[in-house]
Design an enzyme around this catalytic site. Structure first.
Site, PDB file in Angstrom:
ATOM      1  N   GLU A  80       0.906  -0.897   0.175  1.00  0.00           N
ATOM      2  CA  GLU A  80       0.564   0.170  -0.057  1.00  0.00           C
ATOM      3  C   GLU A  80       0.797   1.092  -0.266  1.00  0.00           C
ATOM      4  O   GLU A  80       0.590   1.908  -1.057  1.00  0.00           O
ATOM      5  CB  GLU A  80      -1.004   0.104   1.167  1.00  0.00           C
ATOM      6  CG  GLU A  80      -2.174   1.304   1.100  1.00  0.00           C
ATOM      7  CD  GLU A  80      -3.557   0.778   0.190  1.00  0.00           C
ATOM      8  OE1 GLU A  80      -3.451  -0.071  -0.205  1.00  0.00           O
ATOM      9  OE2 GLU A  80      -3.751   1.956   0.253  1.00  0.00           O
ATOM     10  N   ASP A  81       1.987   1.663   1.177  1.00  0.00           N
ATOM     11  CA  ASP A  81       2.485   2.301   1.366  1.00  0.00           C
ATOM     12  C   ASP A  81       4.249   3.095   0.365  1.00  0.00           C
ATOM     13  O   ASP A  81       4.449   3.599   0.002  1.00  0.00           O
ATOM     14  CB  ASP A  81       2.683   2.941   2.780  1.00  0.00           C
ATOM     15  CG  ASP A  81       1.396   2.525   3.104  1.00  0.00           C
ATOM     16  OD1 ASP A  81       0.881   3.298   2.683  1.00  0.00           O
ATOM     17  OD2 ASP A  81       1.349   2.558   3.968  1.00  0.00           O
TER      18      ASP A  81
END
Ligand code: MN
Length: 743
Positions: A80-81
């Site tokens: 996700e990051d």
């Protein structure tokens, strides 16, 4: 030593405690990889980001989850990051880890908007269904727990949003998975931001009394323990103050102050077997005064989630009420760990008593043995069973729609509104155009493209739609939009059916008749009726039956008028009053008679009981006083010309059979036979093989060894009756069969 490295080391030690032959290199690699990927990112607290995955992995290790879960927890925010991809993680740490990380990422992406409870339940189910592996949910709950623990650094808006989401989604999920402790912590943390004032009030009050609480808990616990030991009962007694949110909820729903809250304290007595539970209950009620109406036997009647315990509330010398829960170790497992504990016991671990260090062992066991069929089966049923036939998808603004499994964008569109479905020209799933037959998956964001110039649904959509709702709405559309077509096909079908029934169209279109007919079939106009037949809302056959009934009713009214007229004449001729007494009884029920009364149009017809005519019999009708036309066989003695009264001459009317008459006619047959065993059985067999319906059958055994049987049956016509009589004649011992003669 670097504080972050120190944290890592603590994690490694924790996992090593319960994992023999731990691959420390893999664990360390995961930590290093995550640390590198998140390098430069900071938490809102100002700490390096890696603190978060480390903390989540630590909670996961507290649960005793397997190595892959701990590794996935370390990597859970990478996709996700950071630049990390599924492939990269799979290459370095294996596909199972990559799938766990991917699963957590998917859940993270689910958008959350607070909705009414029904929507929340759908969202919870969707999360469960999305996580193909139960570990995904567990890691996600640990992730949320750490985020809630560090929520103080977030903006007030974010605090509120996340707390609401936790209260509405994650705490209930933890509850469902039986993770009572996590659930309590999630609830308390959420409450802190959702009602800071209320939360602080309770916390402060409780802190003020904490010493007193401890003392009270210890004293009661000791007294119970000692007493039960005296009784020779092996047991463990725990005491606790209930968690903040449960106190809050009680104060809130019961509108009470902290001092008025009934059960602030809860004690648990855990014993070896069920009979001891009831012994303990006896001792507790002997030691303390039970509060009336508070005893609950969840052992005899378990809760739906399999929870079992005895609950009672008692008051001690101090005047403080407290709740006592009494259960066996097995029940305790179920209470703490839910359905999973039940499975674990079935796996033959019943003899183990879990201490705190083993509290979450079920998860590990569960995961370890996922290979063997039973466990696999169990995991499948645990996760999927409840939602196997549903799929949960999002509208673009975050509403969750529950559709039947296998649903397509067509179902989705019609679930929003029929107008949306009818004007659909395309669909996007997760931002991409898809064909209509695409099956929706859990968590898909579905968008319907509509156009005012859309041509409407096509017939194929009926096949692609999975839900009845969509199919019905599509049919509705065809009903409305294809009106001309429907009217034409409906009219053709109707007229054919009418002809079949021997009713000329002109017979129902007359000004006086038509309104009655339309009223009877409940349509405003003939076109509406045709349209309905055309799209399949009703059938021509059903309609015509009703129309015929109505025609008969109208005819009967006419016949009554005629009869009344005849009566007036008759009465003036014969003894006045004598025959006019016949009270107006309710009309006998009739179905379509299949008889045409000459010169009377349609009127009520009944068949004379004396001779029971069937189609094909030469018949004659008699206009009765108020009962329509009674039909006799021409050879019936009651209809014999010499017995007709001259003054009733004009009441005898010609009647004839409608040619294709569908209904059956009741008639009576008399049979004489030499009585023997099984005679009745043979006759019944003959009748049933002739496929006639027998409505009554009576046997009289005569003194001379003969039997006389009266059989009431239904036949289509004279020919069928003849064949039945023939069959009966062929039965051994039967020497005479005849239709009952008029009396
Ligand atoms: Mn996270």
């Amino acid at each position: 030593m670097d504080p972050i490295l120190e944290r890592y080391q603590a994690l490694e030690n924790k996992v090593a405690q319960y994992t023999p032959n731990l691959n420390t290199q893999k664990l360390f690699d995961a930590f290093t990889y995550a640390d590198t990927e998140h390098h430069g990112q900071l938490r809102k607290s100002g700490e390096p980001y890696i603190i978060h995955p480390l903390a989540v992995a630590d909670i996961v290790a507290d649960l005793g989850l397997d190595m892959d879960s701990v590794v996935a927890a370390l990597l859970h925010d990478c996709i996700e990051d950071t630049d990390a991809t599924h492939e990269e993680i799979a290459r370095r740490f294996g596909e199972p880890v990559a799938e766990l990380v991917e699963g957590v990422t998917k859940l993270t992406r689910v958008q959350y908007v607070t909705k009414e409870e029904e929507q929340m339940e759908n969202l919870r189910k969707m999360l469960m269904a999305m996580a193909h592996d139960i570990r995904v949910i567990l890691i996600k709950i640990c992730d949320r727990l750490h985020n809630m623990r560090t929520m103080e650094y977030q903006s007030p808006k974010k605090q509120r949003e996340k707390s609401l989401e936790t209260m509405e989604i994650y705490a209930p999920l933890a509850h469902r998975l039986g993770m009572q402790k996590l659930k309590w912590e999630l609830e308390d943390l959420s409450l802190r931001y959702l009602d800071p004032v209320g939360y602080k009030e309770i916390e402060d009050e409780m802190a003020k009394r904490s010493a007193a609480h401890e003392e009270f808990l210890a004293s009661i616990q000791m007294r119970i323990q000692q007493r039960l030991e005296q009784e020779g009962i092996r047991c463990k007694v725990y005491g606790r103050v209930k968690h903040t949110y449960s106190i809050y909820r009680k104060m809130f729903t019961q509108n009470k102050t902290l001092d008025e809250i009934f059960d602030l304290y809860a004690f648990r007595v855990i014993v070896d077997d069920i009979s001891e539970c009831y012994n303990v209950l006896g001792c507790i009620h002997d030691m303390f005064k039970p509060v009336l109406g508070r005893f609950k036997d969840y052992i005899g009647t378990p809760k739906p989630n399999m929870y079992q315990s005895l609950h009672t509330t008692v008051i001690g010398r101090e005047g403080i009420p407290f709740e006592v829960q009494i259960r066996t170790w097995e029940m305790h497992q179920t209470a703490e760990y839910g359905i999973a504990a039940h499975w674990k016991y079935k796996q033959g671990m019943a003899n183990q008593k879990l201490g705190t260090e083993q509290e979450f062992e079920w998860v590990r066991k569960l995961l370890e043995s996922q290979q063997d069929t039973d466990a696999e089966e169990f995991v499948r049923t645990l996760k999927v069973d409840m939602f196997a036939d549903e799929v949960f998808v999002f509208t673009p603004n975050g509403d969750v729609k529950s559709l039947p499994a296998g649903a397509t964008p067509i179902d989705f569109a019609y679930s929003i509104h029929s107008a949306v479905g009818n004007s659909m020209v395309g669909a996007r799933v997760n931002g991409r155009m898809v064909p209509y037959e695409t099956q929706l998956k859990n968590g898909d964001i579905v968008e319907v493209l509509t156009s005012k110039t859309a041509k409407g649904p096509s017939r194929d959509w009926l096949k692609l739609a999975k839900s009845n709702e969509a199919r019905n709405k599509i049919r509705q559309w065809f009903k409305r939009e294809r009106r001309e077509e429907n009217i034409a096909t409906g009219r053709a079908a109707f007229e054919a059916e009418l002809k079949h029934a021997g009713i000329p169209l002109a017979a129902i279109t007359g000004e006086e008749v038509l309104p009655h007919i339309l009223h009877k079939v409940r349509f405003g106009t003939l076109d509406e009726l045709y349209a309905s037949i055309g799209y399949g809302g009703t059938t021509a056959a059903k309609t015509v039956v009703r129309i015929r009934d109505e025609l008969l009713r109208l005819g009967r009214l006419q016949a009554e008028k005629a009869a009344a007229a005849a009566r007036t004449t008759a009465e003036s001729v014969i003894v006045p009053g004598s025959s006019a007494q016949t009270p107006a009884k309710p009309m006998p029920k009739h179905s379509d008679s299949g008889i045409i009364v000459e010169g009377m149009g349609n009127c009520l017809v009944k068949f004379a009981k004396c001779c029971s005519p069937v189609p094909g019999d030469p018949v004659i009708g008699f206009i009765t006083r108020g009962y329509g036309v009674s039909v006799h066989r021409q050879d019936c003695p009651n209809a014999a010309p010499e017995r007709r009264k001259p003054e009733e001459a004009d009441r005898w009317v010609k009647v004839s059979w409608v040619e294709s008459s569908l209904p059956n006619y009741k008639t009576t047959v008399e049979l004489s036979a030499k009585d023997r065993d099984n005679l009745t059985l043979d006759i019944a067999t003959a009748l049933s093989s002739a496929k006639v319906k027998v409505t009554a059958l009576a046997v009289r055994a005569m003194a001379d060894g003969h039997a006389i049987m009266t059989i009431e049956l239904e036949v289509k016509d004279r020919n069928e009756l003849a064949s039945v009589i023939n069959r009966l004649n062929n039965i051994q011992g039967v020497y005479h069969v005849a239709r009952a003669s008029g009396k």
